[in-house]
Design a protein around this motif. Sequence first.
Motif, PDB file in Angstrom:
ATOM      1  N   THR A  59       0.833  -1.211   0.000  1.00 56.52           N
ATOM      2  CA  THR A  59       0.000   0.000   0.000  1.00 56.52           C
ATOM      3  C   THR A  59       0.860   1.250   0.000  1.00 56.52           C
ATOM      4  O   THR A  59       0.631   2.189  -0.783  1.00 56.52           O
ATOM      5  CB  THR A  59      -0.930   0.005   1.235  1.00 56.52           C
ATOM      6  OG1 THR A  59      -1.749  -1.166   1.223  1.00 56.52           O
ATOM      7  CG2 THR A  59      -1.826   1.242   1.221  1.00 56.52           C
ATOM      8  N   GLU A  97       0.797   3.707  -3.281  1.00 50.94           N
ATOM      9  CA  GLU A  97       0.014   4.924  -3.075  1.00 50.94           C
ATOM     10  C   GLU A  97       0.937   6.143  -2.997  1.00 50.94           C
ATOM     11  O   GLU A  97       1.690   6.299  -2.047  1.00 50.94           O
ATOM     12  CB  GLU A  97      -0.825   4.814  -1.800  1.00 50.94           C
ATOM     13  CG  GLU A  97      -2.076   3.995  -1.950  1.00 50.94           C
ATOM     14  CD  GLU A  97      -3.079   4.645  -2.892  1.00 50.94           C
ATOM     15  OE1 GLU A  97      -3.339   5.855  -2.752  1.00 50.94           O
ATOM     16  OE2 GLU A  97      -3.609   3.935  -3.777  1.00 50.94           O
ATOM     17  N   SER A 136       0.290   9.151  -2.328  1.00 47.30           N
ATOM     18  CA  SER A 136      -0.014  10.037  -1.200  1.00 47.30           C
ATOM     19  C   SER A 136       0.692   9.599   0.085  1.00 47.30           C
ATOM     20  O   SER A 136       0.806  10.383   1.033  1.00 47.30           O
ATOM     21  CB  SER A 136      -1.528  10.087  -0.964  1.00 47.30           C
ATOM     22  OG  SER A 136      -2.023   8.800  -0.641  1.00 47.30           O
ATOM     23  N   GLU A 145      -5.163   7.715   6.353  1.00 49.29           N
ATOM     24  CA  GLU A 145      -4.520   7.690   5.033  1.00 49.29           C
ATOM     25  C   GLU A 145      -4.204   6.260   4.586  1.00 49.29           C
ATOM     26  O   GLU A 145      -4.387   5.905   3.421  1.00 49.29           O
ATOM     27  CB  GLU A 145      -3.233   8.515   5.057  1.00 49.29           C
ATOM     28  CG  GLU A 145      -3.446  10.015   5.221  1.00 49.29           C
ATOM     29  CD  GLU A 145      -3.658  10.424   6.664  1.00 49.29           C
ATOM     30  OE1 GLU A 145      -3.857  11.624   6.923  1.00 49.29           O
ATOM     31  OE2 GLU A 145      -3.636   9.530   7.541  1.00 49.29           O
ATOM     32  N   GLY A 191      -5.855   4.194   1.533  1.00 53.98           N
ATOM     33  CA  GLY A 191      -4.962   3.624   0.523  1.00 53.98           C
ATOM     34  C   GLY A 191      -5.247   2.157   0.274  1.00 53.98           C
ATOM     35  O   GLY A 191      -5.266   1.700  -0.877  1.00 53.98           O
ATOM     36  N   ARG A 199      -8.494   1.853  -1.702  1.00 54.15           N
ATOM     37  CA  ARG A 199      -8.304   2.166  -3.128  1.00 54.15           C
ATOM     38  C   ARG A 199      -7.634   1.016  -3.865  1.00 54.15           C
ATOM     39  O   ARG A 199      -7.999   0.684  -4.996  1.00 54.15           O
ATOM     40  CB  ARG A 199      -7.489   3.455  -3.279  1.00 54.15           C
ATOM     41  CG  ARG A 199      -8.290   4.726  -3.005  1.00 54.15           C
ATOM     42  CD  ARG A 199      -7.525   5.968  -3.483  1.00 54.15           C
ATOM     43  NE  ARG A 199      -6.332   6.208  -2.673  1.00 54.15           N
ATOM     44  CZ  ARG A 199      -6.340   6.997  -1.582  1.00 54.15           C
ATOM     45  NH1 ARG A 199      -7.446   7.572  -1.176  1.00 54.15           N
ATOM     46  NH2 ARG A 199      -5.208   7.199  -0.915  1.00 54.15           N
ATOM     47  N   LEU A 200      -6.651   0.388  -3.214  1.00 53.19           N
ATOM     48  CA  LEU A 200      -5.970  -0.752  -3.839  1.00 53.19           C
ATOM     49  C   LEU A 200      -6.925  -1.924  -4.041  1.00 53.19           C
ATOM     50  O   LEU A 200      -6.876  -2.628  -5.056  1.00 53.19           O
ATOM     51  CB  LEU A 200      -4.776  -1.180  -2.998  1.00 53.19           C
ATOM     52  CG  LEU A 200      -3.548  -0.276  -3.036  1.00 53.19           C
ATOM     53  CD1 LEU A 200      -2.454  -0.828  -2.145  1.00 53.19           C
ATOM     54  CD2 LEU A 200      -3.004  -0.134  -4.466  1.00 53.19           C
TER      55      LEU A 200
END
Length: 315
Positions: A52, A56, A58, A302, A306, A309-310
């Motif tokens: 992750t 990611e 971010s 965060e 992440g 989203r993955l």
Amino acid sequence: MTPCRNGSISMGISDFLLNCFVTSPMWQLWLSLPLSLLFLLAMGANVILLITIRLEASLHQPMYYLLSLLSLLDMVLCLTVIPKVLAIFWFDLKSISFYACFLQMYIMNCFLAMESCTFMVMAYDRYVAICHPLRYPSIITDQFVAKAIIFILARNVLLILPIPFLSARLHYCGRNVIENCLCANMSVSRLSSDNITINHLYQFAGGWTLLGSDLILIFLSYTFILKAVLRLKAEGAVTKALSTCGSHFILILFFSTILLVFVLTHVAKKKVSPNVPVLLNVLHHVIPAALNPIVYGVRTQEIKQGIQRLLKKGW
């Protein structure tokens, strides 16, 4: 041929036997299932966390780089200890070669010290973030993380190196049964016919110097953080600030507590079962590794986003 302290001659041993839980063999059966589940959880969760952070954009920040280092250290510690322990439990594979034993001893001592040092750097990261937020981007940079990692590696690799060498230089005359599940320094050294005072002193001095100094600096960092947080007047600022470093503090507290309990039980070994320090030593290599990614994944928004989203991309 190896000369012994009493003047006799003995053939040098080529391997040791890890003989753990001899007084309660049923412990092995009952412990094998939760231990294997904890091992799979620790490895799987840390791999997900590393992937992750890697994928990611971010999360490409100093704090998460340090968290990645912590995950790598946890994984190495797990792989160094737990597979061998499970092999003993399931297949009675107690034998470990002379060199593999001292390699395991070095990795365990070195990586536990590196983990403690990483917690210290992470505490400093949180101190700057809470107490000097405007200066944080200029202090905690990628260059700072690179220098911190070099310091963590250099300090512990060099200072821990004498531990296995001090044990390996001893003469082992026939006795090769280690009353432990792993090659702990003093468990191995006691098998020697030589004087092991230097081994005791270096283990004690090195351990308390490294881990003790780390814990003192961590305590000071969180003392300053708490003072700064209590001065915040903005609505919700205290909750947000505590949430930022709460997960970190939980992990440090658990790491320190289980280590302290292990030390106290080892000191009071005449009053507790000999299985208790052995069990704590094994669990200390897997429970923090399993908790680390879970606590951060649950408490850090965060990272949670992440991972989500993955997972969506995967579907």
